[in-house]
Design a protein around this motif. Structure first.
Motif, PDB file in Angstrom:
ATOM      1  N   MET A  26     -12.511  32.178  -1.046  1.00 24.00           N
ATOM      2  CA  MET A  26     -12.262  30.942  -1.696  1.00 24.00           C
ATOM      3  C   MET A  26     -12.549  29.933  -0.646  1.00 24.00           C
ATOM      4  N   SER A  27     -12.312  30.127   0.786  1.00 22.71           N
ATOM      5  CA  SER A  27     -13.155  29.222   1.714  1.00 22.71           C
ATOM      6  C   SER A  27     -14.305  28.945   1.881  1.00 22.71           C
ATOM      7  N   ILE A  28     -15.106  29.826   1.628  1.00 22.35           N
ATOM      8  CA  ILE A  28     -16.550  29.642   1.531  1.00 22.35           C
ATOM      9  C   ILE A  28     -16.800  28.916   0.358  1.00 22.35           C
ATOM     10  N   ALA A  29     -16.106  29.255  -0.905  1.00 27.47           N
ATOM     11  CA  ALA A  29     -16.505  28.487  -2.031  1.00 27.47           C
ATOM     12  C   ALA A  29     -15.945  27.099  -1.754  1.00 27.47           C
ATOM     13  N   ASN A  30     -14.972  26.976  -1.182  1.00 27.53           N
ATOM     14  CA  ASN A  30     -14.610  25.317  -0.949  1.00 27.53           C
ATOM     15  C   ASN A  30     -15.578  24.650  -0.025  1.00 27.53           C
ATOM     16  N   LYS A  31     -16.039  25.400   0.830  1.00 31.52           N
ATOM     17  CA  LYS A  31     -17.049  24.838   1.775  1.00 31.52           C
ATOM     18  C   LYS A  31     -18.367  24.356   1.124  1.00 31.52           C
ATOM     19  N   HIS A  32     -18.807  25.222   0.174  1.00 33.08           N
ATOM     20  CA  HIS A  32     -19.940  24.935  -0.597  1.00 33.08           C
ATOM     21  C   HIS A  32     -19.812  24.001  -1.532  1.00 33.08           C
ATOM     22  N   VAL A  33     -18.513  23.814  -1.956  1.00 35.14           N
ATOM     23  CA  VAL A  33     -18.141  22.802  -3.047  1.00 35.14           C
ATOM     24  C   VAL A  33     -18.393  21.317  -2.075  1.00 35.14           C
ATOM     25  N   ARG A  34     -17.736  21.240  -1.324  1.00 36.15           N
ATOM     26  CA  ARG A  34     -17.691  20.114  -0.183  1.00 36.15           C
ATOM     27  C   ARG A  34     -19.251  19.625   0.011  1.00 36.15           C
ATOM     28  N   LYS A  35     -20.056  20.757   0.424  1.00 33.47           N
ATOM     29  CA  LYS A  35     -21.471  20.673   0.800  1.00 33.47           C
ATOM     30  C   LYS A  35     -22.403  19.924  -0.464  1.00 33.47           C
ATOM     31  N   GLU A  36     -21.991  20.529  -1.504  1.00 34.80           N
ATOM     32  CA  GLU A  36     -22.668  20.052  -2.838  1.00 34.80           C
ATOM     33  C   GLU A  36     -22.318  18.676  -2.806  1.00 34.80           C
ATOM     34  N   ALA A  37     -21.006  18.441  -2.866  1.00 35.21           N
ATOM     35  CA  ALA A  37     -20.558  16.850  -3.003  1.00 35.21           C
ATOM     36  C   ALA A  37     -21.099  16.035  -2.079  1.00 35.21           C
ATOM     37  N   GLU A  38     -21.123  16.253  -0.911  1.00 31.31           N
ATOM     38  CA  GLU A  38     -21.654  15.615   0.084  1.00 31.31           C
ATOM     39  C   GLU A  38     -23.059  15.334  -0.026  1.00 31.31           C
ATOM     40  N   LEU A  39     -23.925  16.288  -0.546  1.00 33.78           N
ATOM     41  CA  LEU A  39     -25.326  16.079  -0.524  1.00 33.78           C
ATOM     42  C   LEU A  39     -25.577  14.990  -1.889  1.00 33.78           C
ATOM     43  N   ARG A  43     -27.648  11.524  -1.900  1.00 34.48           N
ATOM     44  CA  ARG A  43     -28.701  11.457  -3.000  1.00 34.48           C
ATOM     45  C   ARG A  43     -28.492  10.171  -3.732  1.00 34.48           C
ATOM     46  N   ARG A  44     -27.146   9.894  -4.330  1.00 36.55           N
ATOM     47  CA  ARG A  44     -26.815   8.882  -5.259  1.00 36.55           C
ATOM     48  C   ARG A  44     -26.887   7.357  -4.263  1.00 36.55           C
TER      49      ARG A  44
END
Length: 233
Positions: A26-39, A43-44
């Motif tokens: 879950m921790s890895i998944a959350n980090k991945h989600v946060r990274k995707e949100a930051e990217l 981009r926007r």
């Protein structure tokens, strides 16, 4: 026996191991989600910035084309005088010559597209307040005169000036300028230039030491300069 019980108690159970793996996942998944949100946010923001830059460049091109009345790719003193006359802002020819001279990088008496674009970005980003702004003010005003009627929206104008001089300072001078008509929704170039001049003076002062003048007097120069610039001596 005691040792055996201690070993059994200290050994992780299959259930505890599953919970640990699940938590790590879950921790890895959350980090991945946060990274995707930051990217996605980056981009926007980049797209928005590039869109605004493209809009600004297009407005700048329209302003250059509008001021280049002769259509020869260079804005001359005559072009500037005609534009100022259209805007209802009367100046002497000598003043128009000075407005060109202040930002004429190659000293040919005209402003080409490269000089036009360069002076706009340089003065727009100036933080000192001491870059020559007279021609820049004309350009900036024209860029917002989308209806080609010689005036721009007052709210739009003060928004530009707020970022440069602060709300309190600008509001004070706008109020003084429109003292006789506080219902006006548009602003003419002469009024815009006046508000900008007063706001700049309030923020920066004159920038001169007591007794100093804006143009140095150089002995013997009067005979070698362009006659149109004689008023500078």
């Amino acid at each position: 026996a005691n040792c055996t019980r201690a070993a059994l108690l200290s050994r992780p159970t299959r259930h505890n191991s599953s919970i640990a793996r699940s938590t790590d996942g879950m921790s890895i998944a959350n980090k991945h989600v946060r990274k995707e949100a930051e990217l996605e946010k980056a981009r926007r923001e980049k797209e928005h910035r590039e869109f605004k830059e493209a809009q600004e460049l297009e407005s700048l091109r329209r302003a250059f084309k509008r001021m280049n009345r002769a259509g020869n790719g260079k804005i001359s003193v005559e072009d500037l005088l005609q534009e100022l006359d259209f805007l209802g802002h009367k100046v002497r020819r000598e003043e128009a010559v000075l407005m060109i001279w202040e930002v004429d990088d190659d000293a040919d008496g005209c402003i080409d597209w490269d000089e036009f674009r360069s002076l706009f970005h340089r003065i727009r980003d100036d933080q000192s307040g001491f870059e020559p702004r007279k021609l820049f003010n004309v350009i900036e005003f024209i860029m917002h005169d989308k209806n080609l009627n010689g005036s721009i929206d007052l709210d739009e104008a003060v928004t530009l000036l707020y970022a440069r001089y602060g709300r309190e300072c600008v509001d004070e001078h706008v109020k003084a300028t429109f003292a006789n008509d506080d219902t006006e929704k548009n602003i003419k170039f002469s009024q815009y230039a006046k508000v900008q001049q007063m706001a700049a003076k309030s923020k920066n002062g004159s920038g001169l030491k007591p007794g100093a003048t804006m143009v140095p007097h150089v002995k013997g120069m009067a005979s070698v300069v362009d006659p149109d610039l004689a008023h500078l001596l």
